[in-house]
Structures are given as structure tokens and as C-alpha cells.
Design a protein around this motif. Structure first.
Motif, PDB file in Angstrom:
ATOM      1  N   MET A   1      36.811   9.762 -51.286  1.00 16.04           N
ATOM      2  CA  MET A   1      38.849   9.837 -51.595  1.00 16.04           C
ATOM      3  C   MET A   1      39.375   9.612 -50.711  1.00 16.04           C
ATOM      4  O   MET A   1      39.558  10.457 -50.001  1.00 16.04           O
ATOM      5  CB  MET A   1      39.033  10.722 -52.708  1.00 16.04           C
ATOM      6  CG  MET A   1      38.171  10.647 -53.823  1.00 16.04           C
ATOM      7  SD  MET A   1      38.335  11.606 -55.008  1.00 16.04           S
ATOM      8  CE  MET A   1      39.708  11.454 -56.120  1.00 16.04           C
ATOM      9  N   LYS A   2      40.080   8.517 -49.740  1.00 18.25           N
ATOM     10  CA  LYS A   2      40.927   9.037 -48.872  1.00 18.25           C
ATOM     11  C   LYS A   2      42.434   8.876 -49.129  1.00 18.25           C
ATOM     12  O   LYS A   2      43.279   8.221 -50.322  1.00 18.25           O
ATOM     13  CB  LYS A   2      40.907   7.707 -47.517  1.00 18.25           C
ATOM     14  CG  LYS A   2      42.729   7.653 -46.715  1.00 18.25           C
ATOM     15  CD  LYS A   2      43.103   6.504 -46.557  1.00 18.25           C
ATOM     16  CE  LYS A   2      43.877   7.077 -45.718  1.00 18.25           C
ATOM     17  NZ  LYS A   2      45.548   6.530 -45.698  1.00 18.25           N
ATOM     18  N   PHE A   3      43.319   9.840 -48.749  1.00 15.57           N
ATOM     19  CA  PHE A   3      44.685  10.133 -49.129  1.00 15.57           C
ATOM     20  C   PHE A   3      45.905   9.799 -48.553  1.00 15.57           C
ATOM     21  O   PHE A   3      45.694  10.332 -46.754  1.00 15.57           O
ATOM     22  CB  PHE A   3      44.954  11.380 -50.217  1.00 15.57           C
ATOM     23  CG  PHE A   3      44.382  12.165 -51.004  1.00 15.57           C
ATOM     24  CD1 PHE A   3      45.260  11.465 -52.354  1.00 15.57           C
ATOM     25  CD2 PHE A   3      43.050  11.796 -51.057  1.00 15.57           C
ATOM     26  CE1 PHE A   3      44.701  11.023 -53.987  1.00 15.57           C
ATOM     27  CE2 PHE A   3      42.530  12.122 -52.740  1.00 15.57           C
ATOM     28  CZ  PHE A   3      43.077  11.516 -53.557  1.00 15.57           C
TER      29      PHE A   3
ATOM     30  N   ARG B   1      46.395   3.161 -35.494  1.00 10.13           N
ATOM     31  CA  ARG B   1      46.743   3.959 -35.929  1.00 10.13           C
ATOM     32  C   ARG B   1      46.443   3.431 -37.884  1.00 10.13           C
ATOM     33  O   ARG B   1      46.597   1.874 -37.445  1.00 10.13           O
ATOM     34  CB  ARG B   1      48.618   3.032 -35.598  1.00 10.13           C
ATOM     35  CG  ARG B   1      49.149   4.078 -34.542  1.00 10.13           C
ATOM     36  CD  ARG B   1      49.399   5.457 -33.872  1.00 10.13           C
ATOM     37  NE  ARG B   1      50.042   5.940 -35.835  1.00 10.13           N
ATOM     38  CZ  ARG B   1      51.360   6.327 -35.837  1.00 10.13           C
ATOM     39  NH1 ARG B   1      52.476   5.834 -34.644  1.00 10.13           N
ATOM     40  NH2 ARG B   1      51.602   6.480 -36.500  1.00 10.13           N
ATOM     41  N   GLY B   2      46.849   4.415 -38.332  1.00  4.81           N
ATOM     42  CA  GLY B   2      47.099   3.795 -39.418  1.00  4.81           C
ATOM     43  C   GLY B   2      44.571   3.906 -40.011  1.00  4.81           C
ATOM     44  O   GLY B   2      44.966   3.526 -40.925  1.00  4.81           O
ATOM     45  N   GLY B   3      44.575   4.407 -39.029  1.00  2.00           N
ATOM     46  CA  GLY B   3      42.922   5.112 -39.220  1.00  2.00           C
ATOM     47  C   GLY B   3      42.443   5.596 -39.849  1.00  2.00           C
ATOM     48  O   GLY B   3      41.061   5.755 -40.033  1.00  2.00           O
ATOM     49  N   SER B   4      43.045   6.298 -40.674  1.00  6.37           N
ATOM     50  CA  SER B   4      42.284   7.369 -41.386  1.00  6.37           C
ATOM     51  C   SER B   4      41.707   6.431 -42.364  1.00  6.37           C
ATOM     52  O   SER B   4      40.287   6.595 -42.726  1.00  6.37           O
ATOM     53  CB  SER B   4      43.121   8.576 -42.389  1.00  6.37           C
ATOM     54  OG  SER B   4      43.970   9.356 -41.604  1.00  6.37           O
ATOM     55  N   ASP B   5      42.157   5.113 -43.294  1.00  4.70           N
ATOM     56  CA  ASP B   5      41.110   4.255 -44.058  1.00  4.70           C
ATOM     57  C   ASP B   5      40.208   4.129 -43.090  1.00  4.70           C
ATOM     58  O   ASP B   5      38.670   3.614 -43.674  1.00  4.70           O
ATOM     59  CB  ASP B   5      42.442   3.013 -44.245  1.00  4.70           C
ATOM     60  CG  ASP B   5      43.238   3.359 -44.958  1.00  4.70           C
ATOM     61  OD1 ASP B   5      43.914   4.207 -45.188  1.00  4.70           O
ATOM     62  OD2 ASP B   5      44.567   2.086 -45.031  1.00  4.70           O
ATOM     63  N   TYR B   6      40.531   3.923 -41.945  1.00  2.00           N
ATOM     64  CA  TYR B   6      38.715   3.452 -41.833  1.00  2.00           C
ATOM     65  C   TYR B   6      37.692   4.480 -41.593  1.00  2.00           C
ATOM     66  O   TYR B   6      36.347   4.209 -41.484  1.00  2.00           O
ATOM     67  CB  TYR B   6      39.041   3.482 -40.368  1.00  2.00           C
ATOM     68  CG  TYR B   6      38.309   2.660 -39.353  1.00  2.00           C
ATOM     69  CD1 TYR B   6      37.478   1.566 -39.898  1.00  2.00           C
ATOM     70  CD2 TYR B   6      38.390   2.714 -38.342  1.00  2.00           C
ATOM     71  CE1 TYR B   6      36.219   1.138 -38.999  1.00  2.00           C
ATOM     72  CE2 TYR B   6      37.192   1.398 -37.033  1.00  2.00           C
ATOM     73  CZ  TYR B   6      36.151   1.335 -38.119  1.00  2.00           C
ATOM     74  OH  TYR B   6      35.011   0.458 -36.906  1.00  2.00           O
TER      75      TYR B   6
ATOM     76  N   ALA C   1      48.271  -7.001 -44.291  1.00  2.00           N
ATOM     77  CA  ALA C   1      48.777  -5.931 -45.328  1.00  2.00           C
ATOM     78  C   ALA C   1      48.454  -4.641 -44.894  1.00  2.00           C
ATOM     79  O   ALA C   1      46.808  -4.068 -44.765  1.00  2.00           O
ATOM     80  CB  ALA C   1      48.110  -6.584 -46.334  1.00  2.00           C
ATOM     81  N   LYS C   2      49.736  -3.657 -44.732  1.00  2.00           N
ATOM     82  CA  LYS C   2      49.090  -2.203 -43.555  1.00  2.00           C
ATOM     83  C   LYS C   2      48.695  -1.272 -45.112  1.00  2.00           C
ATOM     84  O   LYS C   2      47.999  -0.411 -44.463  1.00  2.00           O
ATOM     85  CB  LYS C   2      50.715  -1.651 -43.990  1.00  2.00           C
ATOM     86  CG  LYS C   2      50.892  -0.769 -42.840  1.00  2.00           C
ATOM     87  CD  LYS C   2      52.310  -0.052 -43.062  1.00  2.00           C
ATOM     88  CE  LYS C   2      52.201   1.571 -42.081  1.00  2.00           C
ATOM     89  NZ  LYS C   2      53.509   2.250 -42.676  1.00  2.00           N
ATOM     90  N   VAL C   3      48.761  -2.215 -45.633  1.00  2.00           N
ATOM     91  CA  VAL C   3      47.935  -0.876 -46.967  1.00  2.00           C
ATOM     92  C   VAL C   3      46.291  -0.253 -46.752  1.00  2.00           C
ATOM     93  O   VAL C   3      45.755  -0.010 -47.372  1.00  2.00           O
ATOM     94  CB  VAL C   3      48.493  -1.426 -48.443  1.00  2.00           C
ATOM     95  CG1 VAL C   3      47.529  -2.523 -49.158  1.00  2.00           C
ATOM     96  CG2 VAL C   3      47.950  -0.474 -49.322  1.00  2.00           C
TER      97      VAL C   3
HETATM   98 MG    MG Z   1      48.162   3.833 -44.105  1.00  2.00          MG
END
Ligand code: MG
Ligand code: ADP
Ligand code: ASP
Length: 455
Positions: free
Chosen positions: A4-6, A203-208, A261-263
Motif C-alpha cells: 500500500m503506497k500513500f 520525482r514521483g518515484g514512490s509509486d515505483y 498522467a502524473k497519478v
Molecule cells: Mg505521485
């Protein structure tokens, strides 16, 4: 097990983290590993503080750092983690002081500084969980996520990463008998080289991070909890009123993420594809919403387009060489230049003597231009955007292109490309036309969306 990533807004305050604790507690039987981003806009703030220090504005940097420290202390007030937060800020203070003295901000230093966002948030989240009666344990991601040394854009090295995940996660998660339900909390975004030097995944790498962990532990599902109901049919920062996409394929999600789509971080689905692990985008403010399920195949849908993505701040490069008429090797020469300067090309249109392409990283543009000008005329146009219509049905539905152009009859479309995958139609337009174009396309394709596929 599930991951689960927040994201940043989902952990932006103590109240938000309390909401996260509630969501996690309800899913404890699924054995979650929790990955968190930095709180709110902390990453931006850390990078700005470092840049200010490097410019020599030490007082301003110190002041901004004190504000960030107060914020973190305030949100972790009364938790046993307060003193750890203090000492992290002391270390950060030293780092910032060194940067000010050095007057240079290397990518390596950037990673050292920006990783503190996730180091702090993960400690605080684990502590809030404990406060909620959840048996939680903090894991420093740098112990498990092994990357190369391309600082600020590091790539995971999967063999050692997976070996460490397998070695550490199951044991750590087991917890004491009889419950065996310990929740691991780790920061996203960061990793370390084999030598232990801190890196970040971009940047945004927590999804990864979430999908790297999910694939490494063979999770049943990778959940990306964010501030919207899922993948929407258009970017809500451009146009309100988009529909939730109930499900889409890995290929569609990858394309949408790549085209803005930055989401989802663009690399997120790659590890999931390999192990065929479903990825679900969910809203931490509305956990009851079903979100978007991303899997190998999406259920069939009556509409040709799944969603419209938009990549902003694109530069158009027009390269013309009449000398190349009837000659071969023109494209090779052009691409060699972009390759040498490590600049990816997103979109391409060619004619016999001219090539138009788009790039989103203009860092090396002056040097690229100088090289191209040794054999061609070069025109550069900034302030453009790529609109990308994505849907696996595009390739099997006649007339989609006609509908696109009809909808855009009043917009100056600068470039068009139907992806080789038959999964997308991309268009370059001026930034000033983006909203109007997205509005027209959305009206055309989502006037009566298939209720089985959209809500
Ligand atoms: Mg993000
Ligand atoms: P997080 O901090 O949770 O990772 P991000 O800001 O990185 O959140 O990503 C979520 C944001 O992505 C949304 O708030 C929205 O503005 C943006 N976004 C862009 N395109 C889309 C889309 N097609 N569907 C949903 N959200 C999108
Ligand atoms: N905190 C990092 C960023 O702002 C990573 C992330 O949020 O995914 O880019």
C-alpha cells in the motif's frame, strides 16, 4: 501480502496519517507493506532550501529549514519519534551548511537532501501506526532498494534488491506470535548504491518503490493510494469533470503515465507486468471508492478511448536539410546527436527533408542545436504540450482519427502520431491551446461513456 503506497497528500498532516492508519488497520489481514512519500510538498521544500543555501543565501535557507522542522515536529507531537525527527533535522542542518560552504549542488548531494522527506515521513507514519495499536516496524528503504549511481534518476538493480527483499521482509513482517501481523513501513523514492550511497528514483518515484517491492515479494496487489478516485478520463488539473476509469490494461496505464498522467510514475507498471501483479489506484480521502484496477487485460469497453493524458512543457525541434533529399542516413545522424546528449525524444514526424520531434528535457538543447546545425537548419519552439489519447480499442475502431480532427477543427495541431502500438494517438499543440483541445476531445469521446467502463 499487499503493498500500500500513500502519496504526499495522503500523509500531508497528522490528520491525514490518522486516516491512513484507519485504512491500513482495516486491511491488516492482507499483510500490508506500507510505502510512503514525503509529507505534502516536503521534497520541493528540501530541494529549494538546498538551492538557496548553494546560492549563498544562508539565512534564508536556515529559516526555511527551521519552518520545515517545526512542521514535522508539530505533526509528530507527542509521539516517541519526536527525538528522531529532531536528530534528522540536525543532520540536515549540517548538510545544508556544507552545501552553503561548498557553493555547489551535485546530484549526489541532491539525493542526500531530498531523501530526508521520506526518511522522516516513514518514521512518523510508523509511529502513528503504533499509536493506533497497529504493530508496526520501520524499515529503511536504503537497506533493500539497490540502485545504480545515476543520482536523481537512479535505476533499481533488481537481482540484489529482490534478494534483500526476500531475505528481510517475510521475517520482519511475521512479528510476535500469535498475531503474526506486523506492518512494515518504508519510505518510497530512495534507495542506495551497492556501496551504500543514498540515491533517488526520480520525482514521483514512490509509486515505483511500491511496485519494486510488490514484485520482489510477490504481492497479491500493489495499491497506489492518492488524492483522486483513480485514473480519470482526463487530467483534473486541466479539466474538471472527468470520469473514473474502472479498469485499464498495463499497456494503457504505462502509456498514460509516460504521457503525463502524473497519478502514476511512468515506470510503476513495469515490475508489476513481469509478475502479473494487479495495480490499483485508490483515493485515501474516499477509501470506499473502488478506484482503478490495472491488470494484464482490461474488460472490453464500448468506447475507443480509455483516457486522455497531457505532457506539458514540451519543446518542438524542427530539423530541415535540403541536402538530405534522396540521401540516406539523415535520421541516424539526428538521433545520434540526441543519444549523445542523453535526451529522450517523445514524438516524431518526418518528411523527406525535414524531421520534427519533441523533447521534454531541454537541458542540453543549446549543444544539441549546435551539432544539428552542422548539417541542417534548426527551429526551436518552446511552450508546447503533447496530448495523448490512449485506448486498446483505437487500433480496432475505424474513424477515431477522423473524430479527433473533427473535434480539433479550431486548434492548430502541430504534430500527429499514431503510436506503433496502435494504443495511442498523440498530438502536439501550443500550451495556450491545451485546455481548449482537451475539452473538445473529452466532449467528443466521453459524451456518453460506457457505464461498464467509466463512472
Ligand atoms: Mg505521485
Ligand atoms: P501522490 O502524491 O499521491 O503521488 P500525485 O500528485 O503524484 O499524487 O498524483 C496524483 C495527481 O495526478 C492528481 O491529483 C491529479 O492532479 C494528477 N493527474 C494527472 N492526470 C491524471 C489522470 N488522468 N487521472 C488522475 N489523476 C491525474
Ligand atoms: N517525494 C517524492 C517527490 O515528491 C517522491 C514521491 O512523492 O513519489 O517526488
Amino acid at each position: 501480502m499487499i503493498v500500500m503506497k500513500f502519496g504526499g497528500t495522503s500523509v500531508e498532516s497528522r490528520g491525514a496519517i490518522d486516516r491512513v492508519a484507519g485504512i491500513v488497520r482495516e486491511r491488516i489481514d492482507q499483510h500490508p507493506v506500507v510505502v510512503v512519500s514525503a509529507m505534502g510538498k516536503t521534497t520541493n521544500k528540501l530541494l529549494a532550501i538546498a538551492a538557496t543555501a548553494v546560492k549563498g543565501e544562508r539565512d534564508r535557507a536556515t529559516h526555511a529549514l527551521a519552518e520545515l522542522r517545526e512542521f514535522h515536529l508539530h505533526e509528530s507531537h507527542g509521539l516517541p519519534v519526536e527525538s528522531a525527527v529532531q536528530s534528522h533535522f540536525e543532520e540536515l542542518g549540517e548538510l545544508i551548511k556544507d552545501l552553503a560552504a561548498l557553493g555547489e549542488f551535485t546530484p549526489r548531494a541532491s539525493d542526500a537532501v531530498s531523501s530526508y522527506g521520506e526518511r522522516l515521513s516513514s518514521l512518523i507514519v510508523a509511529s502513528v501506526f503504533e499509536d493506533w495499536g497497529i504493530d508496526a516496524v520501520h524499515l529503511d528503504s536504503r537497506r533493500v532498494i539497490v540502485t545504480d549511481d545515476r543520482h536523481t534518476q537512479a535505476a533499481p538493480i533488481f537481482a540484489p534488491t529482490n534478494a534483500r527483499l526476500e531475505q528481510i521482509i517475510p521475517g520482519l513482517m511475521r512479528g510476535p506470535e500469535p498475531a503474526n501481523k506486523r506492518v512494515i513501513v518504508m519510505g518510497g523514492f530512495m534507495g542506495a548504491t551497492v556501496d551504500g550511497v543514498t540515491t533517488t528514483l526520480g520525482r514521483g518515484g514512490s509509486d515505483y518503490t511500491a511496485s519494486i517491492v510488490g514484485s520482489g515479494i510477490d504481492a497479491e496487489e500493489i495499491q497506489i493510494w492518492t488524492d483522486v478516485d483513480g485514473m480519470l478520463t482526463c487530467d483534473p488539473t486541466i479539466l474538471e469533470g472527468g470520469y473514473r476509469v474502472k479498469a485499464c490494461s498495463f499497456a494503457e496505464a504505462a502509456e498514460l503515465a509516460y504521457f503525463g498522467a502524473k497519478v502514476l510514475h511512468p515506470a510503476t507498471v513495469l515490475p508489476a507486468i513481469e509478475k502479473n501483479i494487479p495495480v490499483r489506484i485508490l483515493n485515501s480521502r474516499r477509501p470506499e471508492s473502488e478506484g482503478t484496477l490495472i491488470a494484464e487485460e482490461a474488460p472490453d469497453c464500448a468506447d475507443p478511448i480509455r483516457s486522455i493524458a497531457c505532457k506539458r512543457n514540451i519543446t518542438l525541434v524542427n530539423i530541415v536539410s535540403t541536402r538530405m533529399l534522396m540521401a540516406h542516413g539523415f535520421l541516424r545522424r539526428i538521433f545520434e546527436v540526441f543519444d549523445r546528449f542523453e535526451t529522450p525524444v517523445d514524438m516524431l514526424a518526418t518528411s523527406e527533408v525535414s524531421v520534427s520531434l519533441t523533447i521534454d528535457n531541454p537541458r542540453a538543447l543549446a549543444a544539441i542545436r549546435a551539432e544539428l546545425e552542422t548539417f541542417a537548419d534548426v527551429g526551436i519552439e518552446e511552450h508546447h504540450a503533447i496530448l495523448c489519447l490512449v485506448g486498446e480499442n483505437i487500433g480496432r475502431t475505424p474513424g477515431v482519427a477522423a473524430r479527433v480532427f473533427c473535434a480539433l477543427r479550431d486548434v492548430n495541431v502541430r504534430m500527429v502520431s499514431q503510436g506503433a502500438s496502435l494504443l495511442n494517438i498523440s498530438l502536439a499543440v501550443a500550451s495556450s491551446d491545451v485546455r481548449r483541445a482537451v475539452e473538445s476531445l473529452h466532449r467528443e469521446f466521453f459524451a456518453n461513456p460506457d457505464p461498464a467502463a467509466f463512472e
